[in-house]
Design a protein around this motif. Structure first.
Motif, PDB file in Angstrom:
ATOM      1  N   THR A 124       0.832  -1.196   0.000  1.00 46.22           N
ATOM      2  CA  THR A 124       0.000   0.000   0.000  1.00 46.22           C
ATOM      3  C   THR A 124       0.868   1.248   0.000  1.00 46.22           C
ATOM      4  O   THR A 124       1.973   1.263   0.541  1.00 46.22           O
ATOM      5  CB  THR A 124      -0.939   0.016   1.219  1.00 46.22           C
ATOM      6  N   ARG A 175       0.893   5.732  -1.578  1.00 43.71           N
ATOM      7  CA  ARG A 175       0.237   6.897  -2.168  1.00 43.71           C
ATOM      8  C   ARG A 175       0.419   6.810  -3.679  1.00 43.71           C
ATOM      9  O   ARG A 175       1.554   6.844  -4.174  1.00 43.71           O
ATOM     10  CB  ARG A 175       0.852   8.171  -1.600  1.00 43.71           C
ATOM     11  N   CYS A 216      -7.226  -0.211  -6.383  1.00 44.04           N
ATOM     12  CA  CYS A 216      -6.203   0.330  -5.490  1.00 44.04           C
ATOM     13  C   CYS A 216      -6.808   0.762  -4.154  1.00 44.04           C
ATOM     14  O   CYS A 216      -6.246   0.494  -3.084  1.00 44.04           O
ATOM     15  CB  CYS A 216      -5.483   1.491  -6.158  1.00 44.04           C
ATOM     16  N   ARG A 217      -7.946   1.423  -4.205  1.00 41.39           N
ATOM     17  CA  ARG A 217      -8.604   1.845  -2.953  1.00 41.39           C
ATOM     18  C   ARG A 217      -8.993   0.633  -2.117  1.00 41.39           C
ATOM     19  O   ARG A 217      -8.797   0.617  -0.886  1.00 41.39           O
ATOM     20  CB  ARG A 217      -9.842   2.694  -3.262  1.00 41.39           C
ATOM     21  N   GLY A 275      -6.187  -0.729  -0.186  1.00 45.65           N
ATOM     22  CA  GLY A 275      -5.626   0.094   0.880  1.00 45.65           C
ATOM     23  C   GLY A 275      -4.756   1.247   0.449  1.00 45.65           C
ATOM     24  O   GLY A 275      -4.162   1.938   1.284  1.00 45.65           O
ATOM     25  N   ASP A 276      -4.669   1.510  -0.852  1.00 46.49           N
ATOM     26  CA  ASP A 276      -3.853   2.631  -1.328  1.00 46.49           C
ATOM     27  C   ASP A 276      -4.568   3.963  -1.120  1.00 46.49           C
ATOM     28  O   ASP A 276      -5.798   4.038  -1.136  1.00 46.49           O
ATOM     29  CB  ASP A 276      -3.557   2.484  -2.825  1.00 46.49           C
ATOM     30  N   ASP A 277      -3.762   4.994  -0.955  1.00 43.40           N
ATOM     31  CA  ASP A 277      -4.251   6.372  -0.951  1.00 43.40           C
ATOM     32  C   ASP A 277      -4.194   6.849  -2.404  1.00 43.40           C
ATOM     33  O   ASP A 277      -3.112   7.070  -2.950  1.00 43.40           O
ATOM     34  CB  ASP A 277      -3.367   7.233  -0.056  1.00 43.40           C
ATOM     35  N   VAL A 278      -5.359   6.986  -3.045  1.00 41.10           N
ATOM     36  CA  VAL A 278      -5.428   7.235  -4.485  1.00 41.10           C
ATOM     37  C   VAL A 278      -5.643   8.713  -4.781  1.00 41.10           C
ATOM     38  O   VAL A 278      -6.580   9.331  -4.264  1.00 41.10           O
ATOM     39  CB  VAL A 278      -6.556   6.405  -5.136  1.00 41.10           C
ATOM     40  N   ILE A 279      -4.770   9.281  -5.607  1.00 41.41           N
ATOM     41  CA  ILE A 279      -4.970  10.615  -6.157  1.00 41.41           C
ATOM     42  C   ILE A 279      -5.366  10.427  -7.614  1.00 41.41           C
ATOM     43  O   ILE A 279      -4.568   9.948  -8.424  1.00 41.41           O
ATOM     44  CB  ILE A 279      -3.705  11.487  -6.056  1.00 41.41           C
ATOM     45  N   ALA A 304       0.988  15.780  -5.427  1.00 40.29           N
ATOM     46  CA  ALA A 304       0.611  14.400  -5.113  1.00 40.29           C
ATOM     47  C   ALA A 304       1.688  13.688  -4.306  1.00 40.29           C
ATOM     48  O   ALA A 304       1.380  12.829  -3.484  1.00 40.29           O
ATOM     49  CB  ALA A 304       0.346  13.633  -6.415  1.00 40.29           C
ATOM     50  N   PRO A 345       3.727  11.204  -5.049  1.00 41.17           N
ATOM     51  CA  PRO A 345       3.332   9.801  -5.106  1.00 41.17           C
ATOM     52  C   PRO A 345       4.483   8.825  -4.861  1.00 41.17           C
ATOM     53  O   PRO A 345       5.646   9.113  -5.153  1.00 41.17           O
ATOM     54  CB  PRO A 345       2.824   9.660  -6.542  1.00 41.17           C
ATOM     55  N   ASP A 346       4.119   7.661  -4.322  1.00 41.14           N
ATOM     56  CA  ASP A 346       5.047   6.537  -4.273  1.00 41.14           C
ATOM     57  C   ASP A 346       5.027   5.786  -5.603  1.00 41.14           C
ATOM     58  O   ASP A 346       6.035   5.238  -6.036  1.00 41.14           O
ATOM     59  CB  ASP A 346       4.660   5.565  -3.157  1.00 41.14           C
TER      60      ASP A 346
END
Length: 314
Positions: free
Chosen positions: A2, A4, A22-23, A26-30, A55, A57-58
């Motif tokens: 998980t 960003r 993705c959500r 458990g991911d934080d989705v932008i 963002a 992001p990872d």
């Protein structure tokens, strides 16, 4: 796994499924698209850089394209090639400057291979695009490889073959056929008249829900950057798809070939090898073509019923 994640093209067919997956994982989705609540046009280099910086992001999943259909790309080849390439270059440059540590999953197309010398096609095959959309995706594929080599970005390039499922626009084969069947079922028409292009052209179809599962697996740490086919390794023709749809709907199909939809430059068969993807991630397609077709017809019937329903009384 998980983290960003930034998803370009999040309002598109595969983008919506990927964002949901993705959500759920458990991911934080932008979400980034031209039609999102915070619109982003990747043709604007400054706006793209600002969005990537914000963002932080990872992982970046790049699904956005100005033109996503082979058929539509023939209508305006120049815009297709220019805009699809520009979107990718602007995003990669923004990542280089603002998020160089992010893992990038750059979504390409199996169309870049063109007519194969042998089947199934693996990742070593040369790129030989045969339509403007494929040319634009080949440009993006090469650009991603360049940014990995020249700037050390951690980039996975997918060459995704045809995918289908609930929610796809009817400009694509399976969704078009399923919609025509659903229209006939809702209207009580028998047989169901379904118009197609070339009935014998064979394509490698994968359910979109399997496809986005592959994308997320490729984002995992430990998966080697590089090129991966995302495909089922099986092909079907329009004729075979309609036979399956008839069985699923338990309805007679009147198959009509429209000469205007038959493209002389079509590759006869495009079937990929997913061995490299499976070895790297353990992925294998789980949803059978029969289920993809059934779910797509059911989705279209729900959509048609929703559109035709009278508004609720106030």
């Amino acid at each position: 796994m998980t983290g960003r994640v930034l998803i370009t093209g999040s309002s598109g067919f595969a983008g919506r499924h990927l964002a949901a997956w993705c959500r759920a994982s458990g991911d934080d989705v932008i979400a980034a698209s031209r039609s999102s609540s915070a619109p982003l046009d990747l043709r604007d280099a400054d706006a793209t850089r600002a969005a990537v910086a914000a963002a932080a992001p990872d992982v970046v999943y790049h699904l956005a394209a100005a033109v996503t259909s082979v058929g539509v790309s023939w209508d305006d080849p120049l815009t297709t090639v220019h805009d699809n390439t520009l979107l990718t270059l602007n995003l990669l440059e923004a990542i280089r400057v603002e998020a160089p540590g992010a893992r990038v999953i750059c979504i390409g197309s199996g169309e870049v291979y063109g007519p194969p010398a042998q089947l199934p096609v693996d990742e070593r095959a040369p790129l030989r695009p045969q339509n403007p959309y494929a040319l634009s995706k080949a440009n993006s594929d090469l650009a991603a490889g360049f940014y990995a080599d020249a700037h050390g970005l951690e980039i996975v390039r997918t060459r995704s073959f045809n995918h289908a499922g609930p929610g796809q626009a009817p400009t694509y084969a399976i969704s078009s056929f399923a919609r025509q069947v659903a229209v006939a079922l809702e209207a009580g028409e028998s047989p169901a008249r379904v118009v197609t292009g070339n009935p014998g052209t064979r394509r490698d179809f994968t359910d979109v829900r399997d496809v986005v599962r592959a994308y997320r697996l490729l984002a995992a740490e430990g998966v080697e950057p590089g090129v991966y086919n995302v495909c089922s390794g099986r092909t079907a023709s329009a004729k075979e798809l309609l036979e399956l749809l008839g069985e699923i709907a338990q309805h007679e199909i009147d198959h009509v070939v429209d000469p205007a939809l038959v493209r002389a430059h079509d590759v006869a068969e495009l079937r990929g090898s997913n061995e490299r993807l499976g070895a790297a991630t353990g992925w294998a397609p789980e949803i059978e073509l029969h289920q993809t077709l059934a779910d797509t017809v059911a989705w279209w019937r729900e959509e048609l019923a929703r559109v035709d329903s009278p508004p609720a009384p106030e």
